[in-house]
Design a protein around this motif. Structure first.
Motif, short mmCIF file in Angstrom:
data_model
loop_
_atom_site.label_atom_id
_atom_site.label_comp_id
_atom_site.label_asym_id
_atom_site.label_seq_id
_atom_site.Cartn_x
_atom_site.Cartn_y
_atom_site.Cartn_z
N LEU A 11 0.83 -1.20 0.00
CA LEU A 11 0.00 0.00 0.00
C LEU A 11 0.86 1.25 0.00
O LEU A 11 0.59 2.23 -0.72
CB LEU A 11 -0.93 0.01 1.22
N GLN A 12 1.92 1.24 0.83
CA GLN A 12 2.82 2.40 0.87
C GLN A 12 3.46 2.63 -0.50
O GLN A 12 3.64 3.78 -0.93
CB GLN A 12 3.90 2.19 1.93
N ALA A 13 3.84 1.55 -1.16
CA ALA A 13 4.47 1.67 -2.48
C ALA A 13 3.51 2.30 -3.48
O ALA A 13 3.88 3.21 -4.24
CB ALA A 13 4.92 0.29 -2.97
N PHE A 14 2.27 1.84 -3.49
CA PHE A 14 1.29 2.39 -4.43
C PHE A 14 1.03 3.87 -4.17
O PHE A 14 1.00 4.69 -5.11
CB PHE A 14 -0.02 1.60 -4.32
N LEU A 21 3.63 10.23 -9.10
CA LEU A 21 3.56 9.79 -10.50
C LEU A 21 4.96 9.55 -11.06
O LEU A 21 5.29 9.92 -12.19
CB LEU A 21 2.80 10.82 -11.35
N SER A 22 5.79 8.92 -10.22
CA SER A 22 7.17 8.64 -10.62
C SER A 22 7.67 7.42 -9.85
O SER A 22 7.67 7.43 -8.62
CB SER A 22 8.07 9.84 -10.35
N PHE A 23 8.10 6.39 -10.57
CA PHE A 23 8.67 5.22 -9.92
C PHE A 23 10.03 5.54 -9.31
O PHE A 23 10.39 5.06 -8.25
CB PHE A 23 8.79 4.06 -10.92
N ARG A 24 10.81 6.39 -10.00
CA ARG A 24 12.14 6.73 -9.51
C ARG A 24 12.04 7.48 -8.18
O ARG A 24 12.73 7.14 -7.21
CB ARG A 24 12.88 7.59 -10.53
N ALA A 25 11.17 8.48 -8.10
CA ALA A 25 11.03 9.27 -6.87
C ALA A 25 10.45 8.41 -5.73
O ALA A 25 10.88 8.51 -4.58
CB ALA A 25 10.13 10.48 -7.12
N ALA A 26 9.49 7.55 -6.07
CA ALA A 26 8.89 6.70 -5.04
C ALA A 26 9.90 5.71 -4.49
O ALA A 26 9.95 5.45 -3.28
CB ALA A 26 7.68 5.96 -5.61
N ALA A 27 10.73 5.14 -5.36
CA ALA A 27 11.76 4.19 -4.90
C ALA A 27 12.75 4.87 -3.97
O ALA A 27 13.15 4.31 -2.94
CB ALA A 27 12.47 3.59 -6.10
N ALA A 28 13.15 6.10 -4.32
CA ALA A 28 14.06 6.84 -3.46
C ALA A 28 13.41 7.17 -2.11
O ALA A 28 14.05 7.10 -1.06
CB ALA A 28 14.50 8.13 -4.16
N ILE A 32 14.09 1.74 -1.60
CA ILE A 32 14.15 0.44 -2.26
C ILE A 32 14.50 0.67 -3.72
O ILE A 32 14.43 1.80 -4.24
CB ILE A 32 12.82 -0.34 -2.15
N SER A 33 14.86 -0.39 -4.41
CA SER A 33 15.20 -0.27 -5.83
C SER A 33 13.93 -0.16 -6.67
O SER A 33 12.84 -0.55 -6.23
CB SER A 33 16.01 -1.49 -6.28
N GLN A 34 14.07 0.38 -7.90
CA GLN A 34 12.91 0.49 -8.79
C GLN A 34 12.33 -0.88 -9.16
O GLN A 34 11.11 -1.04 -9.20
CB GLN A 34 13.27 1.29 -10.03
N PRO A 35 13.18 -1.90 -9.42
CA PRO A 35 12.59 -3.22 -9.70
C PRO A 35 11.79 -3.77 -8.52
O PRO A 35 10.73 -4.37 -8.71
CB PRO A 35 13.83 -4.09 -9.98
N ALA A 36 12.28 -3.55 -7.30
CA ALA A 36 11.55 -4.03 -6.12
C ALA A 36 10.23 -3.29 -5.99
O ALA A 36 9.19 -3.88 -5.63
CB ALA A 36 12.39 -3.83 -4.86
N LEU A 37 10.24 -1.99 -6.31
CA LEU A 37 9.01 -1.21 -6.25
C LEU A 37 8.01 -1.70 -7.31
O LEU A 37 6.82 -1.85 -7.03
CB LEU A 37 9.34 0.27 -6.48
N SER A 38 8.49 -1.99 -8.48
CA SER A 38 7.61 -2.50 -9.54
C SER A 38 6.99 -3.83 -9.14
O SER A 38 5.80 -4.08 -9.43
CB SER A 38 8.41 -2.66 -10.84
N ARG A 39 7.77 -4.69 -8.48
CA ARG A 39 7.22 -5.98 -8.05
C ARG A 39 6.10 -5.78 -7.04
O ARG A 39 5.10 -6.52 -7.05
CB ARG A 39 8.33 -6.84 -7.46
N ARG A 40 6.24 -4.80 -6.17
CA ARG A 40 5.19 -4.53 -5.18
C ARG A 40 3.91 -4.06 -5.86
O ARG A 40 2.80 -4.47 -5.49
CB ARG A 40 5.66 -3.48 -4.17
N ILE A 41 4.05 -3.19 -6.84
CA ILE A 41 2.86 -2.69 -7.56
C ILE A 41 2.21 -3.83 -8.33
O ILE A 41 0.97 -3.98 -8.33
CB ILE A 41 3.24 -1.53 -8.50
N ASP A 42 3.03 -4.65 -8.99
CA ASP A 42 2.48 -5.78 -9.74
C ASP A 42 1.74 -6.75 -8.81
O ASP A 42 0.68 -7.27 -9.16
CB ASP A 42 3.61 -6.53 -10.46
N LYS A 43 2.33 -6.98 -7.65
CA LYS A 43 1.69 -7.88 -6.68
C LYS A 43 0.35 -7.33 -6.23
O LYS A 43 -0.65 -8.05 -6.15
CB LYS A 43 2.61 -8.09 -5.48
#
Length: 304
Positions: A11-14, A21-28, A32-43
């Motif tokens: 939920l925090q990741a989303f 509206l930025s994966f890079r800013a949210a990961a920072a 966490i890394s951008q791939p890890a953030l993407s996995r959370r959103i996909d999940k």
């Protein structure tokens, strides 16, 4: 109702992505890394079975479902933060208050010096003392009203632990001028001619003494009965009679006209112990108080 396997981190990741509206800013922001953030959103989208974000190489935007879910996700995170804050506040409050349940003789003659030594080490911690009968001390610990108890009743409750720390005998407290004050010991049968002041039959002290003296052919009769050891000592100090009390209950400072003589035949002793709920961890201040009493008992409660 079907079980929805959502994780707080998802939920925090989303929310982080949706608000920036930025994966890079949210990961920072989430470290966490951008791939890890993407996995959370996909999940999260897989669990909800709906697409929340539209992603291209240039931009990120919310779908209609994403905009609706964002408000619910924010509310869920806010509720969780409130709950965690309340738990932290409760834990902080517990850690700054130590509650000890103990029998009156301990409360009157052991704890005052113990608490003074404890407060010198932990001046920010507040203290609460429940001075009660032996049975009530046990119940206060069972009901978690006290962090731990100091009692001389061997605990039989399966949910409690009893750690013996000190054994003391009973003494006769009497005026210096009394004939029995001249001996090194006094036999129980020798009290038959004296005016004996005793605690009531409801007292754990009285139960212990009655059981110990049950086989005596000559048992001293009670002249005056009171509810507490302190009252018995005060009456003896006033010259009303003599009284049998645990050795720890006597104080030269409080009762200057009294002396004590060990009682024998039989020699009656009681064992003080610390009682805690089995498996329950004490807060740091409560554990420090527990350790202080245990250590002091080894030196006869001669506190530093």
């Amino acid at each position: 109702m079907n079980r929805i396997d959502l994780e707080f981190g998802d939920l925090q990741a989303f929310v982080a992505v949706a608000e920036g509206l930025s994966f890079r800013a949210a990961a920072a922001q989430l470290f966490i890394s951008q791939p890890a953030l993407s996995r959370r959103i996909d999940k999260l989208e897989g669990v909800l079975k709906v697409r929340l974000l539209e992603r291209t190489s240039r931009r990120v935007s919310l779908t209609e479902a994403g905009r609706q879910f964002l408000e619910h996700a924010r509310a869920a995170i806010a509720e969780m933060q409130v709950a965690l804050g309340a738990l932290s506040a409760a834990a902080a409050k517990r850690s700054t208050v130590v509650t000890v349940a103990c029998v009156p003789s301990v409360a009157n003659y052991v704890l005052p010096v113990a608490l003074e030594a404890f407060s010198a080490r932990f001046p920010e911690v507040r203290l609460r003392v429940l001075d009660e009968s032996g049975a009530q001390v046990v119940q206060s610990v069972v009901r978690a009203e006290a962090d731990f108890g100091v009692n001389f009743i061997g605990v039989q409750e399966a949910e409690l632990d009893f750690k013996a720390i000190y054994t003391e005998g009973y003494v006769l407290a009497l005026q210096r001028s009394h004939p029995l004050a001249r001996g090194k010991t006094v036999k129980w049968k020798d009290l038959c001619g004296s005016r004996l002041i005793s605690v009531s039959a409801r007292s754990s002290n009285r139960v212990l003494l009655d059981n110990a003296l049950a086989r005596l052919e000559q048992r001293p009769a009670v002249f005056c009965e009171v509810n507490h050891v302190t009252a018995a000592l005060a009456l003896a100090d006033a010259g009303v009679g003599v009284t049998a009390v645990p050795a720890l209950a006597y104080s030269k400072v409080r009762y200057p006209s009294l002396v004590t003589v060990p009682l024998v035949e039989p020699e009656v002793r009681r064992t003080l112990g610390l009682i805690t709920r089995k498996g329950a961890a004490l807060s740091a201040p409560a554990q420090a108080m527990y350790d202080l009493l245990e250590s002091a008992a080894r030196s006869g409660f001669d506190f530093p």
